[in-house]
Scaffold this motif. Structure first.
Motif, PDB file in Angstrom:
ATOM      1  N   PHE A  54      -1.869 -21.044 -32.428  1.00 39.29           N
ATOM      2  CA  PHE A  54      -0.890 -20.730 -31.394  1.00 39.29           C
ATOM      3  C   PHE A  54       0.481 -20.451 -32.020  1.00 39.29           C
ATOM      4  N   HIS A  55       0.887 -21.324 -32.935  1.00 38.55           N
ATOM      5  CA  HIS A  55       2.183 -21.159 -33.599  1.00 38.55           C
ATOM      6  C   HIS A  55       2.248 -19.825 -34.337  1.00 38.55           C
ATOM      7  N   SER A  56       1.223 -19.511 -35.091  1.00 40.09           N
ATOM      8  CA  SER A  56       1.196 -18.245 -35.837  1.00 40.09           C
ATOM      9  C   SER A  56       1.245 -17.045 -34.900  1.00 40.09           C
ATOM     10  N   SER A  57       0.517 -17.139 -33.795  1.00 37.30           N
ATOM     11  CA  SER A  57       0.488 -16.033 -32.827  1.00 37.30           C
ATOM     12  C   SER A  57       1.857 -15.811 -32.198  1.00 37.30           C
ATOM     13  N   ILE A  58       2.486 -16.882 -31.777  1.00 36.16           N
ATOM     14  CA  ILE A  58       3.808 -16.772 -31.145  1.00 36.16           C
ATOM     15  C   ILE A  58       4.840 -16.233 -32.130  1.00 36.16           C
ATOM     16  N   HIS A  59       4.821 -16.727 -33.343  1.00 34.83           N
ATOM     17  CA  HIS A  59       5.837 -16.338 -34.321  1.00 34.83           C
ATOM     18  C   HIS A  59       5.541 -15.003 -34.996  1.00 34.83           C
ATOM     19  N   ALA A  60       4.411 -14.397 -34.671  1.00 36.06           N
ATOM     20  CA  ALA A  60       4.096 -13.053 -35.171  1.00 36.06           C
ATOM     21  C   ALA A  60       4.591 -11.967 -34.216  1.00 36.06           C
ATOM     22  N   ILE A  61       5.058 -12.367 -33.031  1.00 33.68           N
ATOM     23  CA  ILE A  61       5.571 -11.402 -32.059  1.00 33.68           C
ATOM     24  C   ILE A  61       6.869 -10.799 -32.589  1.00 33.68           C
ATOM     25  N   ASP A  62       6.988  -9.502 -32.484  1.00 28.58           N
ATOM     26  CA  ASP A  62       8.177  -8.801 -32.952  1.00 28.58           C
ATOM     27  C   ASP A  62       9.422  -9.351 -32.254  1.00 28.58           C
ATOM     28  N   THR A  63      10.449  -9.632 -33.024  1.00 30.63           N
ATOM     29  CA  THR A  63      11.687 -10.199 -32.456  1.00 30.63           C
ATOM     30  C   THR A  63      12.441  -9.193 -31.595  1.00 30.63           C
ATOM     31  N   ASP A  64      12.023  -7.928 -31.594  1.00 31.99           N
ATOM     32  CA  ASP A  64      12.576  -6.964 -30.645  1.00 31.99           C
ATOM     33  C   ASP A  64      12.028  -7.235 -29.241  1.00 31.99           C
ATOM     34  N   ALA A  75      11.222 -21.815 -28.511  1.00 24.77           N
ATOM     35  CA  ALA A  75      11.083 -22.513 -27.229  1.00 24.77           C
ATOM     36  C   ALA A  75       9.607 -22.644 -26.854  1.00 24.77           C
ATOM     37  N   TRP A  76       8.805 -21.643 -27.188  1.00 30.26           N
ATOM     38  CA  TRP A  76       7.373 -21.685 -26.890  1.00 30.26           C
ATOM     39  C   TRP A  76       6.633 -22.621 -27.836  1.00 30.26           C
ATOM     40  N   CYS A  77       6.997 -22.564 -29.118  1.00 31.89           N
ATOM     41  CA  CYS A  77       6.304 -23.388 -30.117  1.00 31.89           C
ATOM     42  C   CYS A  77       7.242 -23.604 -31.298  1.00 31.89           C
ATOM     43  N   SER A  78       7.748 -24.819 -31.397  1.00 34.69           N
ATOM     44  CA  SER A  78       8.750 -25.127 -32.412  1.00 34.69           C
ATOM     45  C   SER A  78       8.177 -25.108 -33.826  1.00 34.69           C
ATOM     46  N   THR A  79       9.086 -24.953 -34.768  1.00 38.15           N
ATOM     47  CA  THR A  79       8.739 -25.008 -36.188  1.00 38.15           C
ATOM     48  C   THR A  79       9.452 -26.208 -36.782  1.00 38.15           C
ATOM     49  N   PRO A  80       8.735 -27.165 -37.341  1.00 39.25           N
ATOM     50  CA  PRO A  80       7.274 -27.259 -37.375  1.00 39.25           C
ATOM     51  C   PRO A  80       6.732 -27.643 -35.998  1.00 39.25           C
ATOM     52  N   PRO A  81       5.454 -27.337 -35.753  1.00 39.25           N
ATOM     53  CA  PRO A  81       4.860 -27.696 -34.467  1.00 39.25           C
ATOM     54  C   PRO A  81       4.803 -29.219 -34.284  1.00 39.25           C
ATOM     55  N   ASP A  82       4.863 -29.639 -33.044  1.00 39.13           N
ATOM     56  CA  ASP A  82       4.733 -31.054 -32.700  1.00 39.13           C
ATOM     57  C   ASP A  82       3.238 -31.328 -32.469  1.00 39.13           C
ATOM     58  N   TYR A  83       2.555 -31.741 -33.530  1.00 39.22           N
ATOM     59  CA  TYR A  83       1.096 -31.904 -33.464  1.00 39.22           C
ATOM     60  C   TYR A  83       0.674 -32.988 -32.476  1.00 39.22           C
ATOM     61  N   GLN A  84       1.450 -34.037 -32.334  1.00 37.59           N
ATOM     62  CA  GLN A  84       1.093 -35.090 -31.378  1.00 37.59           C
ATOM     63  C   GLN A  84       1.158 -34.557 -29.952  1.00 37.59           C
ATOM     64  N   LYS A  85       2.192 -33.787 -29.658  1.00 34.51           N
ATOM     65  CA  LYS A  85       2.327 -33.180 -28.333  1.00 34.51           C
ATOM     66  C   LYS A  85       1.154 -32.248 -28.057  1.00 34.51           C
ATOM     67  N   TRP A  86       0.761 -31.475 -29.071  1.00 37.70           N
ATOM     68  CA  TRP A  86      -0.373 -30.566 -28.915  1.00 37.70           C
ATOM     69  C   TRP A  86      -1.678 -31.323 -28.715  1.00 37.70           C
ATOM     70  N   LEU A  87      -1.864 -32.418 -29.424  1.00 35.15           N
ATOM     71  CA  LEU A  87      -3.080 -33.214 -29.252  1.00 35.15           C
ATOM     72  C   LEU A  87      -3.177 -33.700 -27.812  1.00 35.15           C
TER      73      LEU A  87
END
Length: 83
Positions: A31-41, A50-62
């Protein structure tokens, strides 16, 4: 060999399985890779964060995944997608 046949062979090796917490980190990373691969344009870095922070919050995702119980597409032993 035709492309359709190649895709058919690949598709026949993909298994759709119910969620397993063993894949939680992989789902989060996908999910993180997909969101952050979106063109910034299209979506700014701030929107992506806002959709998926860096680094991801793995506990929240679990917790999220335990609640939603998505279906997983598994190719071999690797996660190929989530629905």
């Amino acid at each position: 060999m035709k492309i359709g046949n190649k895709l058919g062979n690949v598709a026949s090796k993909i298994e759709v399985k119910p969620y397993s917490s063993l894949y939680a980190s992989e789902i989060c990373d996908l999910f993180h890779s997909s969101i952050h691969a979106i063109d910034t344009d299209i979506y700014s870095k701030a929107q992506q964060e806002a959709w998926c922070s860096t680094p991801p919050d793995y506990q929240k995702w679990l917790e999220r995944l335990d609640n939603t119980q998505p279906w997983m597409a598994i190719f071999g032993s690797s996660l190929a997608g989530v629905y």
